[in-house]
Write a protein that holds these residues in place. Sequence first.
Motif, PDB file in Angstrom:
ATOM      1  N   THR A 457       0.857  -1.180   0.000  1.00  0.00           N
ATOM      2  CA  THR A 457       0.000   0.000   0.000  1.00  0.00           C
ATOM      3  C   THR A 457       0.891   1.227   0.000  1.00  0.00           C
ATOM      4  N   SER A 458       0.374   2.317  -0.524  1.00  0.00           N
ATOM      5  CA  SER A 458       1.164   3.547  -0.607  1.00  0.00           C
ATOM      6  C   SER A 458       0.402   4.709  -0.002  1.00  0.00           C
ATOM      7  N   PHE A 459       1.126   5.603   0.616  1.00  0.00           N
ATOM      8  CA  PHE A 459       0.573   6.858   1.098  1.00  0.00           C
ATOM      9  C   PHE A 459       1.665   7.908   0.997  1.00  0.00           C
ATOM     10  N   GLY A 460       1.314   9.124   1.255  1.00  0.00           N
ATOM     11  CA  GLY A 460       2.322  10.171   1.149  1.00  0.00           C
ATOM     12  C   GLY A 460       1.880  11.446   1.808  1.00  0.00           C
ATOM     13  N   PHE A 461       2.792  12.422   1.773  1.00  0.00           N
ATOM     14  CA  PHE A 461       2.491  13.702   2.409  1.00  0.00           C
ATOM     15  C   PHE A 461       3.334  14.812   1.795  1.00  0.00           C
TER      16      PHE A 461
END
Length: 485
Positions: A457-461
Amino acid sequence: MAAQLRAANRRGRALAAFAVAAAGGLLAAATFGSGPAGAAGTTLRDLAEAKGSYFGTAVTQNDLNNSALTAVAGTQFDMVTPGNEMKWDTTESSANNFNFGPGDKIVSFAKSHSMRVRGHTLVWHSQLPSWVSSLPTAQVQAAMENHVTTQATHYKGQVYSWDVVNEPFNEDGSLRTSVFYNAMGSGYIADALRTARAADPNAKLYLNDYNIEGVNAKSDAMYQLVSSLKSQGVPIDGVGLEAHFIVGQVPSTMKANIQRFTALGLDVAITELDDRMQVPASAANLAQQATDYATVISNCLAVSGCVGVSQWGVGDADSWIPGAFSGYGAATMYDDNYQPKASYNSAVTALGGTAGSPSPSSSPSSSPSSSSSPSTPPSGAACKVSTQVSSWNTGLTENITVTNTGGSAVNGWSVKFTLPGGQTVSSAWNATVSPASGQVTATNLTYNAAIPAGGSTSFGFNANHTGNTAAATGFSLNGVACSIG
Protein backbone atom coordinates in the motif's frame (compact mmCIF):
# COMPACT_ATOMS: atom_id res chain seq x y z
CA MET A 1 4.63 33.56 -7.15
CA ALA A 2 4.52 30.47 -9.29
CA ALA A 3 8.27 30.76 -9.51
CA GLN A 4 8.65 29.89 -5.85
CA LEU A 5 7.63 26.29 -5.81
CA ARG A 6 6.38 24.75 -8.88
CA ALA A 7 8.31 21.72 -7.81
CA ALA A 8 5.81 20.79 -5.22
CA ASN A 9 4.17 19.05 -7.35
CA ARG A 10 3.81 22.11 -8.74
CA ARG A 11 2.87 19.86 -8.79
CA GLY A 12 1.73 18.45 -12.67
CA ARG A 13 -1.85 12.17 -14.59
CA ALA A 14 -1.01 4.41 -15.03
CA LEU A 15 -4.01 5.18 -15.29
CA ALA A 16 -6.88 3.01 -16.21
CA ALA A 17 -10.07 3.61 -14.29
CA PHE A 18 -9.37 3.44 -10.58
CA ALA A 19 -12.39 1.72 -9.13
CA VAL A 20 -11.89 2.10 -5.45
CA ALA A 21 -15.42 3.38 -5.12
CA ALA A 22 -16.51 -0.17 -4.47
CA ALA A 23 -14.68 0.03 -1.16
CA GLY A 24 -16.52 3.19 -0.27
CA GLY A 25 -13.43 5.34 -0.66
CA LEU A 26 -12.15 7.41 -3.52
CA LEU A 27 -14.56 8.08 -6.34
CA ALA A 28 -12.80 6.89 -9.45
CA ALA A 29 -12.35 10.22 -11.15
CA ALA A 30 -15.83 11.28 -10.21
CA THR A 31 -18.53 9.83 -12.36
CA PHE A 32 -22.08 11.15 -12.38
CA GLY A 33 -23.81 7.80 -12.08
CA SER A 34 -23.03 4.17 -12.63
CA GLY A 35 -20.19 3.05 -14.84
CA PRO A 36 -16.44 3.68 -14.88
CA ALA A 37 -14.78 7.03 -14.48
CA GLY A 38 -14.32 8.58 -17.84
CA ALA A 39 -17.54 7.24 -19.29
CA ALA A 40 -18.42 9.04 -22.51
CA GLY A 41 -19.57 12.59 -22.02
CA THR A 42 -19.02 12.73 -18.26
CA THR A 43 -15.42 13.83 -17.90
CA LEU A 44 -13.85 17.25 -18.06
CA ARG A 45 -11.89 16.24 -21.14
CA ASP A 46 -14.98 14.95 -22.97
CA LEU A 47 -16.99 18.06 -22.17
CA ALA A 48 -14.15 20.39 -23.18
CA GLU A 49 -13.46 18.52 -26.40
CA ALA A 50 -17.15 18.73 -27.31
CA LYS A 51 -16.68 22.50 -27.28
CA GLY A 52 -13.46 22.43 -29.30
CA SER A 53 -11.37 23.07 -26.20
CA TYR A 54 -9.19 21.08 -23.81
CA PHE A 55 -8.92 20.63 -20.05
CA GLY A 56 -5.46 19.86 -18.76
CA THR A 57 -3.46 19.34 -15.61
CA ALA A 58 0.15 19.37 -14.43
CA VAL A 59 2.00 16.30 -13.15
CA THR A 60 5.51 15.51 -12.03
CA GLN A 61 7.47 12.30 -12.45
CA ASN A 62 6.89 11.57 -8.77
CA ASP A 63 3.13 11.90 -9.25
CA LEU A 64 3.15 8.94 -11.60
CA ASN A 65 3.69 6.68 -8.56
CA ASN A 66 0.40 7.80 -7.00
CA SER A 67 -2.35 5.54 -8.32
CA ALA A 68 -5.15 7.71 -6.94
CA LEU A 69 -3.73 10.77 -8.68
CA THR A 70 -3.05 9.07 -11.98
CA ALA A 71 -6.51 7.51 -12.02
CA VAL A 72 -8.09 10.95 -11.97
CA ALA A 73 -5.54 12.47 -14.33
CA GLY A 74 -5.84 9.75 -16.94
CA THR A 75 -9.60 9.88 -17.17
CA GLN A 76 -10.46 13.52 -16.54
CA PHE A 77 -7.80 15.49 -18.44
CA ASP A 78 -6.56 15.57 -22.03
CA MET A 79 -3.52 17.84 -21.75
CA VAL A 80 -0.47 17.40 -19.52
CA THR A 81 2.09 19.98 -18.44
CA PRO A 82 5.27 18.59 -16.83
CA GLY A 83 5.65 20.25 -13.44
CA ASN A 84 9.47 20.29 -13.43
CA GLU A 85 10.74 17.69 -15.85
CA MET A 86 11.37 20.01 -18.81
CA LYS A 87 12.90 22.89 -16.84
CA TRP A 88 16.53 23.76 -17.38
CA ASP A 89 17.83 22.42 -14.05
CA THR A 90 16.47 18.99 -14.97
CA THR A 91 17.20 18.83 -18.68
CA GLU A 92 20.68 20.42 -18.73
CA SER A 93 22.13 20.48 -15.23
CA SER A 94 25.64 20.86 -16.63
CA ALA A 95 26.70 22.44 -19.89
CA ASN A 96 25.64 20.41 -22.93
CA ASN A 97 24.87 17.38 -20.76
CA PHE A 98 21.19 16.74 -21.46
CA ASN A 99 18.83 14.48 -19.52
CA PHE A 100 15.40 13.99 -21.06
CA GLY A 101 14.49 10.86 -19.11
CA PRO A 102 12.10 12.55 -16.63
CA GLY A 103 10.35 14.52 -19.36
CA ASP A 104 10.09 11.43 -21.53
CA LYS A 105 8.18 9.69 -18.74
CA ILE A 106 5.58 12.47 -18.70
CA VAL A 107 5.29 12.32 -22.49
CA SER A 108 4.91 8.53 -22.37
CA PHE A 109 2.17 8.84 -19.78
CA ALA A 110 0.39 11.37 -21.95
CA LYS A 111 0.61 9.24 -25.07
CA SER A 112 -0.73 6.18 -23.27
CA HIS A 113 -3.84 8.14 -22.29
CA SER A 114 -4.40 10.06 -25.52
CA MET A 115 -3.33 13.32 -23.91
CA ARG A 116 -1.33 16.11 -25.49
CA VAL A 117 1.64 17.84 -23.84
CA ARG A 118 2.32 21.50 -23.11
CA GLY A 119 6.11 21.84 -23.03
CA HIS A 120 7.15 23.81 -19.94
CA THR A 121 9.54 25.62 -20.14
CA LEU A 122 12.53 26.49 -22.32
CA VAL A 123 13.76 29.84 -20.96
CA TRP A 124 13.02 30.93 -17.38
CA HIS A 125 14.93 32.94 -14.81
CA SER A 126 14.15 30.35 -12.09
CA GLN A 127 15.24 26.74 -11.63
CA LEU A 128 18.38 27.51 -13.58
CA PRO A 129 21.54 25.52 -12.85
CA SER A 130 24.36 27.64 -11.44
CA TRP A 131 26.52 27.20 -14.52
CA VAL A 132 24.02 29.20 -16.58
CA SER A 133 23.70 32.00 -14.05
CA SER A 134 27.47 32.36 -13.84
CA LEU A 135 28.18 32.38 -17.60
CA PRO A 136 30.15 35.31 -19.00
CA THR A 137 27.82 37.69 -20.81
CA ALA A 138 29.31 36.86 -24.21
CA GLN A 139 28.42 33.17 -23.82
CA VAL A 140 24.80 33.45 -22.71
CA GLN A 141 23.15 33.68 -26.13
CA ALA A 142 24.94 30.63 -27.50
CA ALA A 143 24.06 28.62 -24.40
CA MET A 144 20.42 29.66 -24.59
CA GLU A 145 20.11 28.88 -28.28
CA ASN A 146 21.80 25.51 -27.83
CA HIS A 147 19.47 24.64 -24.96
CA VAL A 148 16.33 25.65 -26.83
CA THR A 149 17.40 23.91 -30.03
CA THR A 150 18.43 20.66 -28.36
CA GLN A 151 15.35 20.37 -26.16
CA ALA A 152 12.81 21.44 -28.77
CA THR A 153 14.41 19.09 -31.29
CA HIS A 154 14.27 16.17 -28.86
CA TYR A 155 10.52 16.69 -28.36
CA LYS A 156 9.78 17.66 -31.96
CA GLY A 157 6.39 16.31 -32.92
CA GLN A 158 5.63 15.22 -29.35
CA VAL A 159 4.44 18.48 -27.75
CA TYR A 160 1.44 20.61 -28.60
CA SER A 161 3.08 23.83 -27.47
CA TRP A 162 6.06 25.35 -25.66
CA ASP A 163 6.15 27.99 -22.97
CA VAL A 164 9.21 29.37 -24.70
CA VAL A 165 9.81 32.20 -22.24
CA ASN A 166 8.25 31.91 -18.80
CA GLU A 167 7.44 34.84 -16.49
CA PRO A 168 9.44 37.58 -18.24
CA PHE A 169 7.80 40.53 -16.43
CA ASN A 170 7.93 42.26 -13.07
CA GLU A 171 4.65 43.35 -11.50
CA ASP A 172 5.06 46.94 -12.77
CA GLY A 173 5.37 45.75 -16.36
CA SER A 174 9.14 46.13 -16.65
CA LEU A 175 11.11 43.18 -17.98
CA ARG A 176 12.51 41.01 -15.23
CA THR A 177 16.26 41.08 -14.69
CA SER A 178 17.77 37.70 -15.53
CA VAL A 179 20.98 36.28 -16.94
CA PHE A 180 19.31 36.38 -20.37
CA TYR A 181 18.08 39.96 -20.11
CA ASN A 182 21.42 41.14 -18.71
CA ALA A 183 23.30 39.59 -21.61
CA MET A 184 20.92 40.25 -24.52
CA GLY A 185 18.44 42.90 -23.40
CA SER A 186 14.81 42.48 -24.42
CA GLY A 187 15.94 40.81 -27.63
CA TYR A 188 16.44 37.51 -25.83
CA ILE A 189 12.70 36.85 -26.07
CA ALA A 190 12.53 37.18 -29.86
CA ASP A 191 15.71 35.15 -30.21
CA ALA A 192 14.31 32.33 -28.07
CA LEU A 193 11.08 32.26 -30.09
CA ARG A 194 12.89 32.19 -33.43
CA THR A 195 15.18 29.42 -32.18
CA ALA A 196 12.25 27.32 -30.97
CA ARG A 197 10.40 27.72 -34.26
CA ALA A 198 13.46 26.60 -36.21
CA ALA A 199 13.79 23.49 -34.02
CA ASP A 200 10.10 22.49 -34.09
CA PRO A 201 8.08 24.34 -36.73
CA ASN A 202 4.77 22.74 -35.72
CA ALA A 203 4.70 23.42 -31.98
CA LYS A 204 2.67 26.39 -30.74
CA LEU A 205 4.97 28.99 -29.18
CA TYR A 206 3.81 30.82 -26.04
CA LEU A 207 4.89 33.46 -23.58
CA ASN A 208 3.56 32.57 -20.12
CA ASP A 209 3.17 34.68 -16.96
CA TYR A 210 1.14 35.18 -13.79
CA ASN A 211 -0.94 38.18 -12.68
CA ILE A 212 -1.72 39.03 -16.30
CA GLU A 213 -5.23 37.56 -16.21
CA GLY A 214 -6.96 40.93 -15.96
CA VAL A 215 -6.18 44.33 -17.46
CA ASN A 216 -3.33 45.87 -15.45
CA ALA A 217 0.20 47.23 -15.87
CA LYS A 218 1.72 43.77 -16.22
CA SER A 219 -0.80 42.51 -18.79
CA ASP A 220 -0.49 45.83 -20.66
CA ALA A 221 3.25 45.20 -20.92
CA MET A 222 2.64 41.68 -22.22
CA TYR A 223 0.15 43.04 -24.74
CA GLN A 224 2.65 45.64 -25.97
CA LEU A 225 5.42 43.04 -26.20
CA VAL A 226 3.44 40.50 -28.21
CA SER A 227 2.07 43.25 -30.45
CA SER A 228 5.63 44.34 -31.17
CA LEU A 229 6.79 40.78 -31.77
CA LYS A 230 3.93 40.17 -34.21
CA SER A 231 4.70 43.38 -36.11
CA GLN A 232 8.34 42.29 -36.47
CA GLY A 233 7.39 38.89 -37.80
CA VAL A 234 8.72 37.08 -34.75
CA PRO A 235 7.01 33.67 -34.45
CA ILE A 236 4.59 33.69 -31.53
CA ASP A 237 1.32 31.79 -31.35
CA GLY A 238 -0.09 32.39 -27.91
CA VAL A 239 -0.09 33.89 -24.44
CA GLY A 240 -0.48 31.80 -21.31
CA LEU A 241 -2.38 33.23 -18.35
CA GLU A 242 -1.25 31.24 -15.32
CA ALA A 243 -4.33 32.06 -13.20
CA HIS A 244 -3.03 31.40 -9.69
CA PHE A 245 -5.94 33.01 -7.86
CA ILE A 246 -7.14 33.63 -4.31
CA VAL A 247 -10.82 32.85 -3.78
CA GLY A 248 -13.04 35.76 -4.73
CA GLN A 249 -10.33 37.58 -6.66
CA VAL A 250 -10.82 36.55 -10.29
CA PRO A 251 -10.44 39.88 -12.16
CA SER A 252 -13.62 41.34 -13.59
CA THR A 253 -11.62 42.34 -16.70
CA MET A 254 -10.45 38.80 -17.47
CA LYS A 255 -12.74 38.22 -20.44
CA ALA A 256 -11.90 41.60 -21.97
CA ASN A 257 -8.21 40.89 -21.47
CA ILE A 258 -8.48 37.54 -23.24
CA GLN A 259 -10.35 39.23 -26.08
CA ARG A 260 -7.65 41.84 -26.70
CA PHE A 261 -4.94 39.18 -26.99
CA THR A 262 -6.97 37.00 -29.35
CA ALA A 263 -7.74 40.10 -31.44
CA LEU A 264 -4.02 40.14 -32.27
CA GLY A 265 -4.41 36.72 -33.88
CA LEU A 266 -2.97 34.91 -30.86
CA ASP A 267 -4.26 31.94 -28.92
CA VAL A 268 -4.82 32.34 -25.20
CA ALA A 269 -4.58 29.48 -22.73
CA ILE A 270 -5.31 29.33 -19.01
CA THR A 271 -2.19 27.43 -18.08
CA GLU A 272 -1.86 26.89 -14.31
CA LEU A 273 -5.25 27.43 -12.71
CA ASP A 274 -5.72 27.08 -8.96
CA ASP A 275 -7.74 29.06 -6.43
CA ARG A 276 -6.29 29.06 -2.94
CA MET A 277 -7.97 29.80 0.37
CA GLN A 278 -7.09 29.84 4.03
CA VAL A 279 -7.26 26.39 5.59
CA PRO A 280 -9.09 24.68 7.08
CA ALA A 281 -11.47 25.53 4.26
CA SER A 282 -14.81 27.09 5.11
CA ALA A 283 -18.05 26.24 3.37
CA ALA A 284 -18.25 29.83 2.13
CA ASN A 285 -14.80 29.68 0.57
CA LEU A 286 -15.49 26.34 -1.09
CA ALA A 287 -18.66 27.81 -2.57
CA GLN A 288 -16.75 30.87 -3.77
CA GLN A 289 -14.10 28.64 -5.29
CA ALA A 290 -16.82 26.87 -7.26
CA THR A 291 -18.02 30.23 -8.55
CA ASP A 292 -14.46 31.23 -9.45
CA TYR A 293 -13.80 28.06 -11.45
CA ALA A 294 -17.02 28.50 -13.38
CA THR A 295 -16.14 32.14 -14.09
CA VAL A 296 -12.68 31.32 -15.41
CA ILE A 297 -13.91 28.51 -17.64
CA SER A 298 -16.83 30.58 -18.92
CA ASN A 299 -14.51 33.50 -19.71
CA CYS A 300 -12.36 31.21 -21.81
CA LEU A 301 -15.24 29.49 -23.59
CA ALA A 302 -16.80 32.85 -24.42
CA VAL A 303 -13.82 33.97 -26.52
CA SER A 304 -12.89 32.29 -29.78
CA GLY A 305 -9.16 31.77 -29.58
CA CYS A 306 -9.07 30.83 -25.90
CA VAL A 307 -8.06 27.26 -26.55
CA GLY A 308 -8.22 25.58 -23.16
CA VAL A 309 -7.78 25.50 -19.41
CA SER A 310 -5.19 23.60 -17.37
CA GLN A 311 -5.22 23.21 -13.61
CA TRP A 312 -1.86 23.21 -11.83
CA GLY A 313 -1.86 19.80 -10.21
CA VAL A 314 -4.59 17.20 -9.94
CA GLY A 315 -5.78 17.55 -6.34
CA ASP A 316 -5.12 19.38 -3.12
CA ALA A 317 -2.72 16.65 -1.97
CA ASP A 318 -0.24 17.37 -4.79
CA SER A 319 -0.79 21.12 -5.02
CA TRP A 320 2.20 23.44 -4.63
CA ILE A 321 0.13 25.99 -2.68
CA PRO A 322 0.63 24.80 0.94
CA GLY A 323 4.38 24.78 0.48
CA ALA A 324 4.44 28.25 -1.06
CA PHE A 325 1.77 30.13 0.92
CA SER A 326 1.66 29.45 4.64
CA GLY A 327 -1.85 28.87 5.90
CA TYR A 328 -3.33 28.44 2.41
CA GLY A 329 -4.39 25.39 0.44
CA ALA A 330 -7.49 23.58 -0.87
CA ALA A 331 -6.76 25.22 -4.23
CA THR A 332 -7.93 22.59 -6.74
CA MET A 333 -11.08 20.75 -7.83
CA TYR A 334 -10.14 17.57 -5.94
CA ASP A 335 -9.52 17.19 -2.22
CA ASP A 336 -6.64 15.44 -0.44
CA ASN A 337 -8.20 12.07 -1.21
CA TYR A 338 -8.89 12.93 -4.88
CA GLN A 339 -12.61 13.23 -4.35
CA PRO A 340 -14.40 15.95 -6.36
CA LYS A 341 -15.23 19.23 -4.66
CA ALA A 342 -17.92 21.77 -5.47
CA SER A 343 -15.48 23.46 -7.88
CA TYR A 344 -15.36 20.25 -9.93
CA ASN A 345 -19.13 20.27 -10.31
CA SER A 346 -19.14 23.94 -11.24
CA ALA A 347 -16.47 23.25 -13.86
CA VAL A 348 -18.59 20.46 -15.31
CA THR A 349 -21.61 22.76 -15.43
CA ALA A 350 -19.60 25.56 -17.05
CA LEU A 351 -18.50 23.09 -19.73
CA GLY A 352 -22.11 22.22 -20.46
CA GLY A 353 -22.39 19.03 -18.44
CA THR A 354 -24.70 18.04 -15.61
CA ALA A 355 -22.96 17.69 -12.29
CA GLY A 356 -23.98 15.72 -9.23
CA SER A 357 -23.30 16.77 -5.68
CA PRO A 358 -19.84 16.02 -4.35
CA SER A 359 -19.78 13.53 -1.53
CA PRO A 360 -19.47 14.85 2.04
CA SER A 361 -15.85 13.76 2.20
CA SER A 362 -14.94 16.11 -0.64
CA SER A 363 -14.33 18.97 1.78
CA PRO A 364 -10.57 19.43 2.25
CA SER A 365 -11.13 19.70 5.97
CA SER A 366 -12.49 16.17 6.19
CA SER A 367 -11.33 12.76 5.08
CA PRO A 368 -12.67 9.21 5.09
CA SER A 369 -12.58 7.80 8.57
CA SER A 370 -9.83 5.37 9.34
CA SER A 371 -10.53 1.94 10.67
CA SER A 372 -10.94 1.97 14.40
CA SER A 373 -8.06 -0.24 15.45
CA PRO A 374 -5.25 -1.64 13.33
CA SER A 375 -4.83 -5.34 13.91
CA THR A 376 -1.77 -6.94 15.37
CA PRO A 377 0.10 -8.75 12.62
CA PRO A 378 0.32 -12.50 12.94
CA SER A 379 3.45 -14.28 14.06
CA GLY A 380 6.17 -14.06 11.45
CA ALA A 381 4.86 -10.76 10.04
CA ALA A 382 7.40 -8.68 8.18
CA CYS A 383 7.47 -5.54 6.06
CA LYS A 384 9.59 -3.53 3.68
CA VAL A 385 9.39 0.21 3.01
CA SER A 386 10.51 2.29 0.04
CA THR A 387 10.40 6.09 -0.06
CA GLN A 388 10.65 8.78 -2.73
CA VAL A 389 11.28 12.41 -1.88
CA SER A 390 10.91 15.40 -4.21
CA SER A 391 11.98 18.69 -2.63
CA TRP A 392 12.03 22.37 -3.50
CA ASN A 393 12.85 25.64 -1.72
CA THR A 394 11.02 25.16 1.58
CA GLY A 395 8.83 22.16 0.90
CA LEU A 396 8.91 18.53 -0.11
CA THR A 397 6.69 15.65 -1.13
CA GLU A 398 7.37 12.14 0.17
CA ASN A 399 5.66 9.02 -1.15
CA ILE A 400 5.93 5.87 0.96
CA THR A 401 5.22 2.30 -0.15
CA VAL A 402 4.82 -0.40 2.49
CA THR A 403 5.04 -4.03 1.37
CA ASN A 404 3.75 -6.85 3.52
CA THR A 405 6.52 -9.43 3.20
CA GLY A 406 4.95 -11.74 5.79
CA GLY A 407 2.87 -14.82 5.15
CA SER A 408 -0.53 -13.48 6.24
CA ALA A 409 -2.71 -10.52 5.34
CA VAL A 410 -2.73 -7.40 7.49
CA ASN A 411 -6.22 -6.05 8.10
CA GLY A 412 -5.91 -2.54 9.43
CA TRP A 413 -2.50 -0.91 9.56
CA SER A 414 -0.57 1.72 11.44
CA VAL A 415 2.83 2.78 10.13
CA LYS A 416 5.08 4.67 12.51
CA PHE A 417 8.15 6.61 11.41
CA THR A 418 10.37 9.55 12.31
CA LEU A 419 10.51 12.81 10.37
CA PRO A 420 13.89 14.54 10.15
CA GLY A 421 14.25 17.68 12.23
CA GLY A 422 12.69 20.80 10.73
CA GLN A 423 10.10 18.91 8.67
CA THR A 424 6.40 19.52 9.34
CA VAL A 425 3.59 17.71 7.51
CA SER A 426 1.14 20.09 5.83
CA SER A 427 -1.13 17.59 4.04
CA ALA A 428 -1.37 13.86 3.42
CA TRP A 429 -3.13 11.35 1.18
CA ASN A 430 -4.19 7.71 1.47
CA ALA A 431 -3.65 7.86 5.26
CA THR A 432 -4.37 9.89 8.37
CA VAL A 433 -1.03 11.31 9.52
CA SER A 434 -0.38 12.76 12.98
CA PRO A 435 1.27 14.51 14.66
CA ALA A 436 2.81 16.83 12.08
CA SER A 437 6.43 16.41 13.18
CA GLY A 438 8.77 14.17 15.15
CA GLN A 439 7.46 10.66 15.77
CA VAL A 440 4.61 10.30 13.29
CA THR A 441 1.89 7.68 12.77
CA ALA A 442 0.11 7.06 9.47
CA THR A 443 -3.14 5.09 9.80
CA ASN A 444 -5.12 3.50 6.98
CA LEU A 445 -8.35 4.92 5.62
CA THR A 446 -11.47 2.84 5.05
CA TYR A 447 -10.68 1.90 1.47
CA ASN A 448 -7.08 0.70 1.94
CA ALA A 449 -7.14 -1.14 5.27
CA ALA A 450 -6.05 -4.54 3.93
CA ILE A 451 -2.54 -5.43 2.79
CA PRO A 452 -2.47 -9.00 1.47
CA ALA A 453 0.58 -11.19 1.97
CA GLY A 454 3.08 -10.04 -0.64
CA GLY A 455 0.99 -6.95 -1.38
CA SER A 456 1.69 -3.30 -0.72
CA THR A 457 0.00 0.00 0.00
CA SER A 458 1.16 3.55 -0.61
CA PHE A 459 0.57 6.86 1.10
CA GLY A 460 2.32 10.17 1.15
CA PHE A 461 2.49 13.70 2.41
CA ASN A 462 3.60 17.23 1.68
CA ALA A 463 5.83 18.85 4.30
CA ASN A 464 7.55 22.13 4.96
CA HIS A 465 11.24 21.98 5.81
CA THR A 466 13.99 24.25 7.10
CA GLY A 467 16.78 22.75 5.02
CA ASN A 468 16.80 19.03 5.81
CA THR A 469 15.08 17.22 2.94
CA ALA A 470 16.05 13.66 3.94
CA ALA A 471 13.51 10.85 3.86
CA ALA A 472 11.71 9.67 6.97
CA THR A 473 13.33 6.84 8.93
CA GLY A 474 12.56 4.15 11.53
CA PHE A 475 9.49 2.60 9.92
CA SER A 476 7.36 -0.02 11.63
CA LEU A 477 4.09 -1.69 10.61
CA ASN A 478 1.76 -2.45 13.52
CA GLY A 479 4.76 -2.52 15.80
CA VAL A 480 7.00 -4.66 13.59
CA ALA A 481 10.15 -2.94 12.32
CA CYS A 482 10.37 -2.68 8.52
CA SER A 483 13.43 -3.07 6.34
CA ILE A 484 14.25 -0.36 3.79
CA GLY A 485 14.54 -1.26 0.15
